[in-house]
Scaffold this motif. Structure first.
Motif, PDB file in Angstrom:
ATOM      1  N   THR A 162       0.829  -1.204   0.000  1.00 34.39           N
ATOM      2  CA  THR A 162       0.000   0.000   0.000  1.00 34.39           C
ATOM      3  C   THR A 162       0.861   1.251   0.000  1.00 34.39           C
ATOM      4  OG1 THR A 162      -1.720  -1.196   1.202  1.00 34.39           O
ATOM      5  CG2 THR A 162      -1.841   1.202   1.232  1.00 34.39           C
ATOM      6  N   GLN A 163       1.904   1.260   0.799  1.00 33.16           N
ATOM      7  CA  GLN A 163       2.803   2.412   0.836  1.00 33.16           C
ATOM      8  C   GLN A 163       3.497   2.610  -0.500  1.00 33.16           C
ATOM      9  OE1 GLN A 163       5.370   1.690   4.176  1.00 33.16           O
ATOM     10  NE2 GLN A 163       3.967   2.644   5.625  1.00 33.16           N
ATOM     11  N   ALA A 164       3.882   1.529  -1.156  1.00 32.88           N
ATOM     12  CA  ALA A 164       4.543   1.634  -2.453  1.00 32.88           C
ATOM     13  C   ALA A 164       3.591   2.221  -3.501  1.00 32.88           C
ATOM     14  CB  ALA A 164       5.050   0.272  -2.896  1.00 32.88           C
ATOM     15  N   VAL A 165       2.337   1.777  -3.494  1.00 30.50           N
ATOM     16  CA  VAL A 165       1.362   2.288  -4.457  1.00 30.50           C
ATOM     17  C   VAL A 165       1.082   3.758  -4.204  1.00 30.50           C
ATOM     18  CG1 VAL A 165      -1.060   2.113  -5.175  1.00 30.50           C
ATOM     19  CG2 VAL A 165       0.315   0.057  -4.927  1.00 30.50           C
ATOM     20  N   ILE A 166       0.896   4.131  -2.946  1.00 27.11           N
ATOM     21  CA  ILE A 166       0.635   5.534  -2.611  1.00 27.11           C
ATOM     22  C   ILE A 166       1.845   6.392  -2.962  1.00 27.11           C
ATOM     23  CG2 ILE A 166       0.247   7.150  -0.700  1.00 27.11           C
ATOM     24  CD1 ILE A 166      -1.564   5.005   0.546  1.00 27.11           C
ATOM     25  N   GLY A 167       3.037   5.894  -2.690  1.00 25.66           N
ATOM     26  CA  GLY A 167       4.248   6.634  -3.037  1.00 25.66           C
ATOM     27  C   GLY A 167       4.382   6.844  -4.537  1.00 25.66           C
ATOM     28  N   ALA A 168       4.103   5.812  -5.312  1.00 28.53           N
ATOM     29  CA  ALA A 168       4.178   5.944  -6.769  1.00 28.53           C
ATOM     30  C   ALA A 168       3.132   6.925  -7.277  1.00 28.53           C
ATOM     31  CB  ALA A 168       3.990   4.575  -7.420  1.00 28.53           C
ATOM     32  N   ASP A 169       1.924   6.858  -6.739  1.00 24.85           N
ATOM     33  CA  ASP A 169       0.875   7.786  -7.148  1.00 24.85           C
ATOM     34  C   ASP A 169       1.233   9.212  -6.750  1.00 24.85           C
ATOM     35  OD1 ASP A 169      -1.750   8.332  -8.293  1.00 24.85           O
ATOM     36  OD2 ASP A 169      -2.347   8.803  -6.228  1.00 24.85           O
ATOM     37  N   TYR A 170       1.786   9.381  -5.559  1.00 25.46           N
ATOM     38  CA  TYR A 170       2.220  10.713  -5.110  1.00 25.46           C
ATOM     39  C   TYR A 170       3.281  11.263  -6.064  1.00 25.46           C
ATOM     40  CZ  TYR A 170       4.308  14.386  -2.255  1.00 25.46           C
ATOM     41  OH  TYR A 170       4.793  15.580  -1.811  1.00 25.46           O
ATOM     42  N   TYR A 171       4.220  10.417  -6.468  1.00 27.15           N
ATOM     43  CA  TYR A 171       5.277  10.846  -7.393  1.00 27.15           C
ATOM     44  C   TYR A 171       4.667  11.276  -8.728  1.00 27.15           C
ATOM     45  CZ  TYR A 171       9.003  10.597 -10.813  1.00 27.15           C
ATOM     46  OH  TYR A 171       9.860  10.888 -11.843  1.00 27.15           O
ATOM     47  N   ILE A 172       3.714  10.498  -9.252  1.00 26.14           N
ATOM     48  CA  ILE A 172       3.094  10.818 -10.539  1.00 26.14           C
ATOM     49  C   ILE A 172       2.312  12.132 -10.442  1.00 26.14           C
ATOM     50  CG2 ILE A 172       1.300  10.076 -12.168  1.00 26.14           C
ATOM     51  CD1 ILE A 172       2.222   7.167 -11.550  1.00 26.14           C
ATOM     52  N   LEU A 188       4.606  18.792  -3.017  1.00 25.03           N
ATOM     53  CA  LEU A 188       3.157  18.649  -2.941  1.00 25.03           C
ATOM     54  C   LEU A 188       2.795  18.260  -1.513  1.00 25.03           C
ATOM     55  CD1 LEU A 188       0.510  18.606  -4.629  1.00 25.03           C
ATOM     56  CD2 LEU A 188       0.889  16.163  -4.944  1.00 25.03           C
ATOM     57  N   SER A 189       1.984  19.094  -0.856  1.00 25.24           N
ATOM     58  CA  SER A 189       1.639  18.813   0.541  1.00 25.24           C
ATOM     59  C   SER A 189       0.646  17.659   0.628  1.00 25.24           C
ATOM     60  CB  SER A 189       1.045  20.062   1.201  1.00 25.24           C
ATOM     61  OG  SER A 189      -0.236  20.327   0.677  1.00 25.24           O
ATOM     62  N   ALA A 190       0.547  17.076   1.809  1.00 26.28           N
ATOM     63  CA  ALA A 190      -0.377  15.960   2.028  1.00 26.28           C
ATOM     64  C   ALA A 190      -1.816  16.413   1.852  1.00 26.28           C
ATOM     65  CB  ALA A 190      -0.174  15.381   3.425  1.00 26.28           C
ATOM     66  N   THR A 191      -2.129  17.653   2.237  1.00 26.88           N
ATOM     67  CA  THR A 191      -3.478  18.189   2.068  1.00 26.88           C
ATOM     68  C   THR A 191      -3.825  18.312   0.591  1.00 26.88           C
ATOM     69  OG1 THR A 191      -3.206  19.446   4.116  1.00 26.88           O
ATOM     70  CG2 THR A 191      -5.015  20.101   2.676  1.00 26.88           C
ATOM     71  N   ASP A 192      -2.874  18.841  -0.187  1.00 34.15           N
ATOM     72  CA  ASP A 192      -3.124  18.966  -1.626  1.00 34.15           C
ATOM     73  C   ASP A 192      -3.253  17.595  -2.284  1.00 34.15           C
ATOM     74  OD1 ASP A 192      -3.016  21.718  -1.418  1.00 34.15           O
ATOM     75  OD2 ASP A 192      -0.883  21.826  -1.939  1.00 34.15           O
ATOM     76  N   TYR A 193      -2.430  16.647  -1.869  1.00 31.12           N
ATOM     77  CA  TYR A 193      -2.531  15.300  -2.426  1.00 31.12           C
ATOM     78  C   TYR A 193      -3.873  14.668  -2.062  1.00 31.12           C
ATOM     79  CZ  TYR A 193      -1.663  10.389  -3.356  1.00 31.12           C
ATOM     80  OH  TYR A 193      -1.777   9.106  -3.813  1.00 31.12           O
ATOM     81  N   GLY A 194      -4.338  14.868  -0.831  1.00 25.30           N
ATOM     82  CA  GLY A 194      -5.643  14.361  -0.413  1.00 25.30           C
ATOM     83  C   GLY A 194      -6.774  14.972  -1.235  1.00 25.30           C
ATOM     84  N   ILE A 251      -6.480  16.038  -4.331  1.00 20.63           N
ATOM     85  CA  ILE A 251      -6.392  15.430  -5.660  1.00 20.63           C
ATOM     86  C   ILE A 251      -7.077  14.070  -5.661  1.00 20.63           C
ATOM     87  CG2 ILE A 251      -4.783  14.409  -7.315  1.00 20.63           C
ATOM     88  CD1 ILE A 251      -2.836  16.699  -6.612  1.00 20.63           C
ATOM     89  N   VAL A 252      -6.838  13.276  -4.631  1.00 25.63           N
ATOM     90  CA  VAL A 252      -7.439  11.944  -4.549  1.00 25.63           C
ATOM     91  C   VAL A 252      -8.955  12.053  -4.415  1.00 25.63           C
ATOM     92  CG1 VAL A 252      -7.577   9.851  -3.146  1.00 25.63           C
ATOM     93  CG2 VAL A 252      -5.360  10.859  -3.656  1.00 25.63           C
ATOM     94  N   GLN A 253      -9.449  12.979  -3.588  1.00 27.75           N
ATOM     95  CA  GLN A 253     -10.887  13.164  -3.432  1.00 27.75           C
ATOM     96  C   GLN A 253     -11.532  13.621  -4.734  1.00 27.75           C
ATOM     97  OE1 GLN A 253     -11.326  15.862  -0.143  1.00 27.75           O
ATOM     98  NE2 GLN A 253     -10.994  14.262   1.389  1.00 27.75           N
TER      99      GLN A 253
END
Length: 109
Positions: A14-24, A36-42, A44-46
């Motif tokens: 799960t961490q690897a998938v989230i890390g790869a998605d965060y990188y993309i 990219l902050s965690a709030t901004d990434y959240g 984007i996911v929402q």
């Protein structure tokens, strides 16, 4: 012991998938790694989930599920549901079948 390994593998995956998605997502935004902050990434996911729900609602299958799809497929195989309606109708009153008892080679009904 096996459960601990399975949970560990699940967490690492799960961490690897989230890390790869965060990188993309960071790369697509034109930012460097970690900018990219965690709030901004959240956010984007929402937004991604909201777009998927809106697309599903636009197609009109918001209420269907996997079982609904399987039932629809089964109805099409049965020829539009006529046979399904026959199968669900209450049985007609028929004469009861006689009870046969077999003793050796002779059936006694």
């Amino acid at each position: 012991m096996g459960l601990k390994k399975a949970v560990g593998i699940l967490l690492c995956s799960t961490q690897a998938v989230i890390g790869a998605d965060y990188y993309i997502q960071t790369r697509d935004a034109g930012l460097g790694w970690g900018d990219l902050s965690a709030t901004d990434y959240g956010t984007i996911v929402q937004d991604r989930f909201a777009r998927a729900r809106a697309a599903k609602a636009a197609r009109g299958d918001a209420e269907t599920s996997l079982w609904g799809d399987v039932a629809t497929y089964g109805k099409s195989l049965l020829g539009g549901g006529e046979q399904l309606a026959e199968a669900q109708s209450p049985p007609q009153e028929e004469a009861p079948q006689p009870v046969c008892v077999r003793r050796g080679t002779v059936a006694d009904c």
